[in-house]
Write a protein that holds these residues in place. Structure first.
Motif, PDB file in Angstrom:
ATOM      1  N   ILE A  43       0.599  -1.309   0.209  1.00  0.00           N
ATOM      2  CA  ILE A  43       0.228  -0.112   0.102  1.00  0.00           C
ATOM      3  C   ILE A  43       1.025   1.319  -0.031  1.00  0.00           C
ATOM      4  CG2 ILE A  43      -1.865   1.099   1.554  1.00  0.00           C
ATOM      5  CD1 ILE A  43      -2.776  -1.628   0.005  1.00  0.00           C
ATOM      6  N   THR A  44       1.178   2.061  -0.759  1.00  0.00           N
ATOM      7  CA  THR A  44       1.854   3.648  -1.055  1.00  0.00           C
ATOM      8  C   THR A  44       0.843   4.501  -0.601  1.00  0.00           C
ATOM      9  OG1 THR A  44       2.723   2.044  -3.057  1.00  0.00           O
ATOM     10  CG2 THR A  44       3.213   4.454  -2.711  1.00  0.00           C
ATOM     11  N   PHE A  45       1.262   5.342   0.233  1.00  0.00           N
ATOM     12  CA  PHE A  45       0.643   6.818   0.565  1.00  0.00           C
ATOM     13  C   PHE A  45       1.405   7.600  -0.174  1.00  0.00           C
ATOM     14  CE2 PHE A  45      -0.571   3.617   4.820  1.00  0.00           C
ATOM     15  CZ  PHE A  45      -1.976   4.817   4.493  1.00  0.00           C
ATOM     16  N   GLY A  46       1.298   8.680  -0.323  1.00  0.00           N
ATOM     17  CA  GLY A  46       1.485   9.786  -1.036  1.00  0.00           C
ATOM     18  C   GLY A  46       1.697  10.411   0.113  1.00  0.00           C
ATOM     19  N   VAL A  47       2.896  11.200   0.178  1.00  0.00           N
ATOM     20  CA  VAL A  47       3.341  12.182   1.310  1.00  0.00           C
ATOM     21  C   VAL A  47       3.900  13.616   0.506  1.00  0.00           C
ATOM     22  CG1 VAL A  47       4.385  12.431   3.386  1.00  0.00           C
ATOM     23  CG2 VAL A  47       3.950  10.274   2.457  1.00  0.00           C
ATOM     24  N   THR A  48       3.303  14.730   1.339  1.00  0.00           N
ATOM     25  CA  THR A  48       3.868  15.863   0.880  1.00  0.00           C
ATOM     26  C   THR A  48       4.352  16.743   2.059  1.00  0.00           C
ATOM     27  OG1 THR A  48       1.359  17.359   1.978  1.00  0.00           O
ATOM     28  CG2 THR A  48       1.915  16.533  -0.653  1.00  0.00           C
ATOM     29  N   ALA A  58       1.425   8.617   9.348  1.00  0.00           N
ATOM     30  CA  ALA A  58       1.960   7.362   9.875  1.00  0.00           C
ATOM     31  C   ALA A  58       1.057   6.965  10.710  1.00  0.00           C
ATOM     32  CB  ALA A  58       2.307   8.599  10.875  1.00  0.00           C
ATOM     33  N   ILE A  59      -0.320   7.162  11.054  1.00  0.00           N
ATOM     34  CA  ILE A  59      -1.605   6.658  11.829  1.00  0.00           C
ATOM     35  C   ILE A  59      -1.882   5.220  11.257  1.00  0.00           C
ATOM     36  CG2 ILE A  59      -3.603   6.305  13.484  1.00  0.00           C
ATOM     37  CD1 ILE A  59      -2.618   9.096  14.309  1.00  0.00           C
ATOM     38  N   ALA A  60      -2.224   6.264  10.438  1.00  0.00           N
ATOM     39  CA  ALA A  60      -2.237   5.071   9.240  1.00  0.00           C
ATOM     40  C   ALA A  60      -2.050   3.881   8.646  1.00  0.00           C
ATOM     41  CB  ALA A  60      -3.124   5.674   7.938  1.00  0.00           C
ATOM     42  N   LYS A  61      -0.441   4.330   8.155  1.00  0.00           N
ATOM     43  CA  LYS A  61       0.457   3.395   8.214  1.00  0.00           C
ATOM     44  C   LYS A  61       0.459   2.212   8.819  1.00  0.00           C
ATOM     45  CE  LYS A  61       5.185   2.823   6.795  1.00  0.00           C
ATOM     46  NZ  LYS A  61       6.428   4.022   7.291  1.00  0.00           N
ATOM     47  N   LEU A  62       1.217   2.597  10.251  1.00  0.00           N
ATOM     48  CA  LEU A  62       1.206   1.370  11.406  1.00  0.00           C
ATOM     49  C   LEU A  62      -0.211   0.625  11.671  1.00  0.00           C
ATOM     50  CD1 LEU A  62       2.740   2.923  14.206  1.00  0.00           C
ATOM     51  CD2 LEU A  62       3.772   1.882  12.750  1.00  0.00           C
ATOM     52  N   SER A  70       2.555  -4.717   3.630  1.00  0.00           N
ATOM     53  CA  SER A  70       3.681  -3.822   3.546  1.00  0.00           C
ATOM     54  C   SER A  70       3.687  -2.291   2.734  1.00  0.00           C
ATOM     55  CB  SER A  70       4.749  -4.324   2.270  1.00  0.00           C
ATOM     56  OG  SER A  70       4.590  -5.460   2.317  1.00  0.00           O
ATOM     57  N   VAL A  71       3.408  -1.507   3.500  1.00  0.00           N
ATOM     58  CA  VAL A  71       3.697   0.150   3.244  1.00  0.00           C
ATOM     59  C   VAL A  71       4.928   0.921   2.689  1.00  0.00           C
ATOM     60  CG1 VAL A  71       2.813   1.682   4.031  1.00  0.00           C
ATOM     61  CG2 VAL A  71       1.925   0.255   4.967  1.00  0.00           C
ATOM     62  N   GLU A  72       5.278   1.723   2.062  1.00  0.00           N
ATOM     63  CA  GLU A  72       5.360   2.056   0.912  1.00  0.00           C
ATOM     64  C   GLU A  72       5.076   3.742   1.590  1.00  0.00           C
ATOM     65  OE1 GLU A  72       7.020   0.856  -2.697  1.00  0.00           O
ATOM     66  OE2 GLU A  72       8.370  -1.205  -1.332  1.00  0.00           O
ATOM     67  N   GLU A  73       5.885   5.452   1.405  1.00  0.00           N
ATOM     68  CA  GLU A  73       5.621   6.355   1.289  1.00  0.00           C
ATOM     69  C   GLU A  73       6.871   7.068  -0.050  1.00  0.00           C
ATOM     70  OE1 GLU A  73       6.707   8.293   4.438  1.00  0.00           O
ATOM     71  OE2 GLU A  73       5.406   7.169   6.076  1.00  0.00           O
ATOM     72  N   VAL A  74       5.452   7.777  -1.155  1.00  0.00           N
ATOM     73  CA  VAL A  74       6.357   8.520  -1.813  1.00  0.00           C
ATOM     74  C   VAL A  74       5.696   9.965  -1.759  1.00  0.00           C
ATOM     75  CG1 VAL A  74       5.726   9.160  -4.140  1.00  0.00           C
ATOM     76  CG2 VAL A  74       5.193   6.497  -3.368  1.00  0.00           C
ATOM     77  N   ILE A  90       0.532   5.730  -6.764  1.00  0.00           N
ATOM     78  CA  ILE A  90       0.689   6.054  -5.014  1.00  0.00           C
ATOM     79  C   ILE A  90      -1.703   5.834  -4.537  1.00  0.00           C
ATOM     80  CG2 ILE A  90      -0.183   7.880  -3.354  1.00  0.00           C
ATOM     81  CD1 ILE A  90       1.914   9.425  -5.055  1.00  0.00           C
ATOM     82  N   ASP A  91      -1.838   4.809  -3.772  1.00  0.00           N
ATOM     83  CA  ASP A  91      -2.377   4.685  -3.280  1.00  0.00           C
ATOM     84  C   ASP A  91      -3.530   5.299  -2.904  1.00  0.00           C
ATOM     85  OD1 ASP A  91      -2.841   1.801  -4.800  1.00  0.00           O
ATOM     86  OD2 ASP A  91      -1.100   1.316  -3.219  1.00  0.00           O
ATOM     87  N   VAL A  92      -2.821   6.102  -1.599  1.00  0.00           N
ATOM     88  CA  VAL A  92      -4.015   6.608  -0.795  1.00  0.00           C
ATOM     89  C   VAL A  92      -2.856   8.418  -0.526  1.00  0.00           C
ATOM     90  CG1 VAL A  92      -4.283   6.519   1.903  1.00  0.00           C
ATOM     91  CG2 VAL A  92      -4.501   5.239   0.522  1.00  0.00           C
ATOM     92  N   PHE A  93      -3.790   9.216  -0.124  1.00  0.00           N
ATOM     93  CA  PHE A  93      -3.219  10.610   0.164  1.00  0.00           C
ATOM     94  C   PHE A  93      -4.579  10.751   1.177  1.00  0.00           C
ATOM     95  CE2 PHE A  93      -3.137  15.567  -1.131  1.00  0.00           C
ATOM     96  CZ  PHE A  93      -1.996  14.854  -0.055  1.00  0.00           C
ATOM     97  N   MET A  94      -3.432  10.850   2.450  1.00  0.00           N
ATOM     98  CA  MET A  94      -4.141  11.227   3.881  1.00  0.00           C
ATOM     99  C   MET A  94      -5.152  12.854   4.027  1.00  0.00           C
ATOM    100  SD  MET A  94      -4.550   8.631   4.808  1.00  0.00           S
ATOM    101  CE  MET A  94      -5.541   8.712   6.751  1.00  0.00           C
ATOM    102  N   ASP A  95      -4.235  13.951   3.444  1.00  0.00           N
ATOM    103  CA  ASP A  95      -4.411  14.915   4.066  1.00  0.00           C
ATOM    104  C   ASP A  95      -4.834  16.017   2.346  1.00  0.00           C
ATOM    105  OD1 ASP A  95      -3.460  17.837   5.535  1.00  0.00           O
ATOM    106  OD2 ASP A  95      -1.839  17.558   4.643  1.00  0.00           O
TER     107      ASP A  95
END
Length: 296
Positions: A43-48, A58-62, A70-74, A90-95
């Motif tokens: 699962i890949t998170f987009g991180v600005t 960080a909360i969602a990733k854990l 497995s989780v990665e950040e871009v 990218i799968d998810v953007f939390m913000d």
């Protein structure tokens, strides 16, 4: 005759035991397969580059890692995060900030989906130090532009929503000012230099952010409503629901508060505690909330 009956019963018992053993083995195999499939799914998170993105990610990733994935950040600016979402990189953007990101959302509406509201009623706008007692509204900047060297400090140009809103405010209020774009850190460094010398400075501010604890700031009144109250949402690629249905379901139930995010940001800034440490602490102290989001 008794021997024949006993032998038959023994045979039946052996068949039943074998069947149960086979069923247990099959069940275990299916469980192992499911676990292996999750481990093989990333699962890949987009991180600005904004601090507000870090705590919820960080909360969602854990939690998702605890689910077996497995989780990665871009890391990318907002514009490229939405491009990555649209392509499935990218799968998810939390913000995602609304209305600031409406242009990205409308551009990629066929390939991305809103799946949750993280928190809302978030104030944003132009801010100045409180020692600037004569500057209380954006209108007050008019005629005083030279005090600020005709500059408004903003975020990177890739944060096009904020960039656009600031430019619209400059134009709408008829200000003889130019937006100076930089990273969040660069913008705050400019603000810190000016505030340390008690010089005039105007820049983009929002909550949740530690800037309001670090500096004595005030949000300028916005009579023309160029800056709207924001809502923070979670967006995902359309393929996430099929890729990881349980992750999609978890994020659909996602929700936090501006106070939680701001408290984590302040702690990170104050003593350098890593986001993952604070996120794990929050999860352990809020297991009922986590279970609710997981649908347990």
């Amino acid at each position: 005759m008794k021997k024949i009956v006993l032998a038959s019963l023994m045979a039946v018992l052996l068949v039943v035991m074998a069947a149960c053993g086979s069923e247990d083995k099959d069940t275990k195999t299916e469980t192992e397969k499911e676990s292996a499939n999750k481990e093989d799914t990333t699962i890949t998170f987009g991180v600005t580059p904004w601090t507000s993105t870090i705590p919820p990610t960080a909360i969602a990733k854990l939690i998702i890692e605890d689910m077996g994935y497995s989780v990665e950040e871009v890391k990318a600016d907002a514009g490229n995060v939405f491009v990555g979402l649209s392509r499935g990189d990218i799968d998810v953007f939390m913000d995602s900030w609304l209305p600031a990101h409406e242009n990205h959302i409308s551009k990629f509406e066929d390939t991305i989906e809103e799946i949750a509201i993280s928190y809302d009623d978030v104030p944003t706008g132009l801010v100045v130090p409180t020692y600037m007692t004569d500057i209380n509204s954006i209108n007050d900047l008019a005629g005083n532009e030279e005090l600020f060297n005709n500059e408004v400090f903003g975020l990177e140009e890739g944060a096009s929503g904020a960039t656009r809103l600031i430019n619209e405010a400059i134009e709408g209020y008829g200000l003889d000012m130019t937006q100076v774009n930089s990273s969040e850190g660069g913008m705050l460094a400019q603000a810190k230099r000016a505030i340390s010398a008690e010089k005039p400075v105007v820049f983009y501010g929002w909550r949740p952010h530690s800037m309001f604890k670090t500096f004595d700031l005030k949000v300028l009144e916005d009579e023309d409503n160029k800056f709207e109250i924001s809502t923070i949402k979670v967006f995902a690629n359309n393929g996430l629901k099929e890729k990881a249905p349980d992750v999609h379901a978890f994020l659909t139930n996602w929700g936090t508060t501006i106070e939680i995010v701001e408290e984590m940001i302040q702690t990170m800034d104050t003593d350098g505690t890593k986001a993952e440490v604070l996120a794990r602490e929050w999860i352990e102290n809020n297991q009922d909330k986590v279970n609710e989001m997981l649908g347990k």
